[in-house]
Design a protein around this motif. Structure first.
Motif, PDB file in Angstrom:
ATOM      1  N   PRO A 176       0.812  -1.232   0.000  1.00 24.51           N
ATOM      2  CA  PRO A 176       0.000   0.000   0.000  1.00 24.51           C
ATOM      3  C   PRO A 176       0.843   1.279   0.000  1.00 24.51           C
ATOM      4  CG  PRO A 176      -0.914  -1.612   1.509  1.00 24.51           C
ATOM      5  CD  PRO A 176       0.444  -2.117   1.113  1.00 24.51           C
ATOM      6  N   ILE A 177       1.758   1.394   0.987  1.00 32.08           N
ATOM      7  CA  ILE A 177       2.610   2.591   1.079  1.00 32.08           C
ATOM      8  C   ILE A 177       4.071   2.156   1.084  1.00 32.08           C
ATOM      9  CG2 ILE A 177       3.260   4.616   2.439  1.00 32.08           C
ATOM     10  CD1 ILE A 177       0.478   4.596   3.670  1.00 32.08           C
ATOM     11  N   ALA A 178       4.825   2.555   0.104  1.00 30.44           N
ATOM     12  CA  ALA A 178       6.259   2.272   0.064  1.00 30.44           C
ATOM     13  C   ALA A 178       6.979   3.157   1.066  1.00 30.44           C
ATOM     14  CB  ALA A 178       6.802   2.531  -1.338  1.00 30.44           C
ATOM     15  N   LEU A 179       7.951   2.584   1.760  1.00 30.51           N
ATOM     16  CA  LEU A 179       8.719   3.371   2.734  1.00 30.51           C
ATOM     17  C   LEU A 179      10.053   2.689   2.991  1.00 30.51           C
ATOM     18  CD1 LEU A 179       8.858   5.714   4.841  1.00 30.51           C
ATOM     19  CD2 LEU A 179       7.876   4.120   6.497  1.00 30.51           C
ATOM     20  N   GLY A 180      11.125   3.474   2.980  1.00 24.95           N
ATOM     21  CA  GLY A 180      12.436   3.007   3.400  1.00 24.95           C
ATOM     22  C   GLY A 180      12.884   3.889   4.549  1.00 24.95           C
ATOM     23  N   ALA A 181      12.801   3.355   5.769  1.00 24.27           N
ATOM     24  CA  ALA A 181      13.074   4.166   6.961  1.00 24.27           C
ATOM     25  C   ALA A 181      14.094   3.503   7.855  1.00 24.27           C
ATOM     26  CB  ALA A 181      11.780   4.417   7.743  1.00 24.27           C
ATOM     27  N   GLY A 182      14.951   2.645   7.267  1.00 23.09           N
ATOM     28  CA  GLY A 182      15.937   1.933   8.069  1.00 23.09           C
ATOM     29  C   GLY A 182      17.195   2.741   8.330  1.00 23.09           C
ATOM     30  N   GLY A 183      17.967   2.280   9.305  1.00 23.78           N
ATOM     31  CA  GLY A 183      19.246   2.911   9.607  1.00 23.78           C
ATOM     32  C   GLY A 183      19.132   4.397   9.853  1.00 23.78           C
ATOM     33  N   GLY A 184      19.920   5.154   9.135  1.00 25.45           N
ATOM     34  CA  GLY A 184      19.917   6.609   9.311  1.00 25.45           C
ATOM     35  C   GLY A 184      18.847   7.322   8.521  1.00 25.45           C
ATOM     36  N   ASP A 185      17.901   6.578   7.958  1.00 24.54           N
ATOM     37  CA  ASP A 185      16.871   7.200   7.123  1.00 24.54           C
ATOM     38  C   ASP A 185      15.516   7.282   7.831  1.00 24.54           C
ATOM     39  OD1 ASP A 185      18.626   7.690   5.102  1.00 24.54           O
ATOM     40  OD2 ASP A 185      18.111   5.912   3.935  1.00 24.54           O
ATOM     41  N   GLY A 186      15.556   7.386   9.157  1.00 22.82           N
ATOM     42  CA  GLY A 186      14.314   7.551   9.907  1.00 22.82           C
ATOM     43  C   GLY A 186      13.593   8.835   9.572  1.00 22.82           C
ATOM     44  N   ALA A 216       9.948  -1.873   5.874  1.00 19.55           N
ATOM     45  CA  ALA A 216      10.394  -0.469   5.860  1.00 19.55           C
ATOM     46  C   ALA A 216      11.670  -0.243   6.669  1.00 19.55           C
ATOM     47  CB  ALA A 216       9.283   0.441   6.365  1.00 19.55           C
ATOM     48  N   LEU A 217      11.787  -0.892   7.822  1.00 24.13           N
ATOM     49  CA  LEU A 217      12.950  -0.647   8.679  1.00 24.13           C
ATOM     50  C   LEU A 217      14.202  -1.369   8.185  1.00 24.13           C
ATOM     51  CD1 LEU A 217      11.284  -0.736  12.222  1.00 24.13           C
ATOM     52  CD2 LEU A 217      11.971   1.252  10.861  1.00 24.13           C
ATOM     53  N   GLY A 218      14.035  -2.237   7.208  1.00 24.74           N
ATOM     54  CA  GLY A 218      15.193  -2.909   6.629  1.00 24.74           C
ATOM     55  C   GLY A 218      15.644  -2.273   5.327  1.00 24.74           C
ATOM     56  N   LEU A 219      14.971  -1.197   4.938  1.00 26.27           N
ATOM     57  CA  LEU A 219      15.269  -0.547   3.664  1.00 26.27           C
ATOM     58  C   LEU A 219      15.802   0.866   3.865  1.00 26.27           C
ATOM     59  CD1 LEU A 219      11.989  -1.490   1.718  1.00 26.27           C
ATOM     60  CD2 LEU A 219      14.202  -2.665   1.617  1.00 26.27           C
ATOM     61  N   LYS A 220      16.724   1.243   2.999  1.00 22.38           N
ATOM     62  CA  LYS A 220      17.138   2.641   2.943  1.00 22.38           C
ATOM     63  C   LYS A 220      16.034   3.457   2.265  1.00 22.38           C
ATOM     64  CE  LYS A 220      20.749   4.138   3.687  1.00 22.38           C
ATOM     65  NZ  LYS A 220      21.229   4.831   4.907  1.00 22.38           N
ATOM     66  N   TYR A 221      16.097   4.752   2.453  1.00 24.02           N
ATOM     67  CA  TYR A 221      15.122   5.650   1.828  1.00 24.02           C
ATOM     68  C   TYR A 221      15.008   5.394   0.325  1.00 24.02           C
ATOM     69  CZ  TYR A 221      13.780  10.024  -0.515  1.00 24.02           C
ATOM     70  OH  TYR A 221      13.224  10.953  -1.343  1.00 24.02           O
TER      71      TYR A 221
END
Length: 455
Positions: free
Chosen positions: A211-221, A276-281
């Motif tokens: 539904p919603i793509a998100l890359g918020a892992g590591g330093g990309d919170g 999402a938390l395993g992906l970079k932005y």
């Protein structure tokens, strides 16, 4: 202030596209971050002329991703021109990933007084703090000298006590990018309310589409903070985030807790990419432009990647502002001019001459046109005309912005840097199911109170 900003953006964008055709440029890849977030470019090959005293200067920029290669090209052209204008000058381009630059490297350099002569700078709290520390060069006289003092749409985020300390490279608008083809095939209309959004997301989930793509892992919170920023304003109104640093409003206020709950709702119902938390932005962004996701909440700077050569959605990507949630912030949109270049207060005579030449060569109508047409960036300077070739998605962003009730700045231009970093890690924990909305709000308020008291 918000309505004024809206009118400025709307006037600029709509006037611009009254003269524009459509097209697209640039590309992106899923793994386009440099591993260490840095990319050194060798000094140019400009030959030193006899009698010239050679000297070098560093420009810190953030154009290290593949998606930024055309933006980097504009900078490189300015570097070449400036080296021709200033006798003996050789530049070194120091490319650093934006989060690393803003939160780590530049912050440490500012503390030590070792900042580069020219560097990427955020407006708002960053500029205010660095100006208070005496690290930034006031630009008022230089802007008058090179004749561009009245050329920018808005310099408020870079202005402290009447002094201009930075210049925005471009503007931004944040909202939902969506895959029109996926929406049409699912029979889903663009949602205008929170309930309509949830219904749409459930439809996409049932069809096996992210539904919603998100890359918020590591330093990309920071990428998830864009979403929560709009939720907070939606429930609390545009003024709520202005009160955090003054103590007028609190993170434990009902509007903020409700925003955190809605974000958690998106996560618990499986509407946000579970990875999402395993992906970079950039990887989260790629899940949208490769057709795996129906929606992406992002800024207008993402357009360049969404319409790039590797995008499968470049011909059917659309944009809409955050849906109404039933609060005083309904109808507003996040936007402004926050990111650009600052200059060290420690520059000496030849370096000051170089700074003036750089500003004169970089902040031109021609480069602003190139930024809009070649990289889909919203201009920061007025009087842009004849920009045939600009992308249709930029027009869609401009139309959504122009129809909004008003605009509000990003929260992180209004709070202390420590708050930004804490919110990033806290929202990562929230969408990871490791903290409740109430506990997240309590933590944020504790850190805010410490920051407000100077601790």
């Amino acid at each position: 202030m918000k309505k004024t900003m809206t009118l400025l953006l709307a006037t600029m964008i709509l006037a611009t596209f009254a003269l524009a055709g459509c097209g697209q440029k640039d590309a992106a890849t899923p793994a386009d971050n440099k591993a260490a977030g840095e990319a050194k470019t060798p000094q140019s090959e400009t030959a030193q002329k006899p009698g010239e005293e050679a000297f070098s200067m560093t420009i810190r920029h953030i154009n290290v991703r593949d998606t930024a290669k055309l933006t980097l090209k504009i900078l490189e052209d300015v570097v070449k021109k400036t080296e021709q204008d200033v006798a003996g000058l050789k530049f070194e381009l120091d490319g650093v990933e934006d989060t690393v630059n803003r939160d780590v490297k530049l912050k440490a350099e500012m503390s030590a007084g070792t900042q580069p002569p020219i560097f990427n700078l955020f407006g708002g709290a960053d500029t205010k703090n660095y100006a208070a520390a005496g690290r930034l060069l006031p630009l008022n006289d230089i802007l008058k000298e090179v004749g561009i003092a009245d050329s920018f749409f808005d310099l408020r985020e870079f202005t402290v006590d009447g002094k201009v300390y930075g210049l925005p490279e471009s503007g931004f608008i944040e909202g939902f990018f969506y895959n029109k083809k996926v929406f049409d095939e699912a029979g889903v209309q663009v949602p205008k309310t929170w309930d309509e959004l949830l219904k749409a997301l459930e439809t996409f989930k049932a069809k096996g589409i992210i539904p919603i793509a998100l890359g918020a892992g590591g330093g990309d919170g920071w990428s998830v903070n864009m979403l929560v920023n709009s939720l907070i304003v939606g429930f609390g109104g545009p003024e709520i985030q202005e009160g955090f640093a003054t103590g007028k409003t609190k993170w434990t206020d009902p509007a903020v807790i409700e925003a955190f709950k809605r974000l958690q709702e998106l996560q618990t119902k499986g509407y946000i990419d579970p990875n999402a938390l395993g992906l970079k932005y950039s990887q989260g962004q790629a899940n949208f432009y490769t057709g795996k996701a129906a929606l992406l909440f992002d800024g207008s700077w993402a357009i360049n990647a969404l319409v790039g050569d590797t995008s499968t959605v470049k011909d059917h990507a659309g944009f809409f502002r955050f849906p109404d949630v039933g609060g005083p912030g309904d109808g507003y949109i996040n936007g402004g001019w926050s990111n650009g270049y600052g200059f060290s207060a420690a520059v000496k005579d030849k370096e000051l001459e170089t700074v003036k030449a750089f500003i004169k060569n970089f902040y031109t109508i021609e480069n602003q046109k190139r930024g809009l047409v070649e990289t889909s960036r919203i201009p920061s300077m007025k009087n842009i005309t004849n920009i045939e070739g600009a992308n249709a998605l930029v027009k869609s962003v401009g139309e959504a912005q122009g129809a909004a009730k008003g605009a509000f700045p990003a929260y992180d231009s209004l709070v202390q840097p420590k708050i930004k970093v804490t919110l990033e890690s806290t929202m990562q924990e929230l969408i990871g199911g490791e903290i409740t909305p109430e506990k997240a709000a309590e933590r944020m308020q504790q850190v805010q109170e410490a920051a407000n008291s100077g601790k």
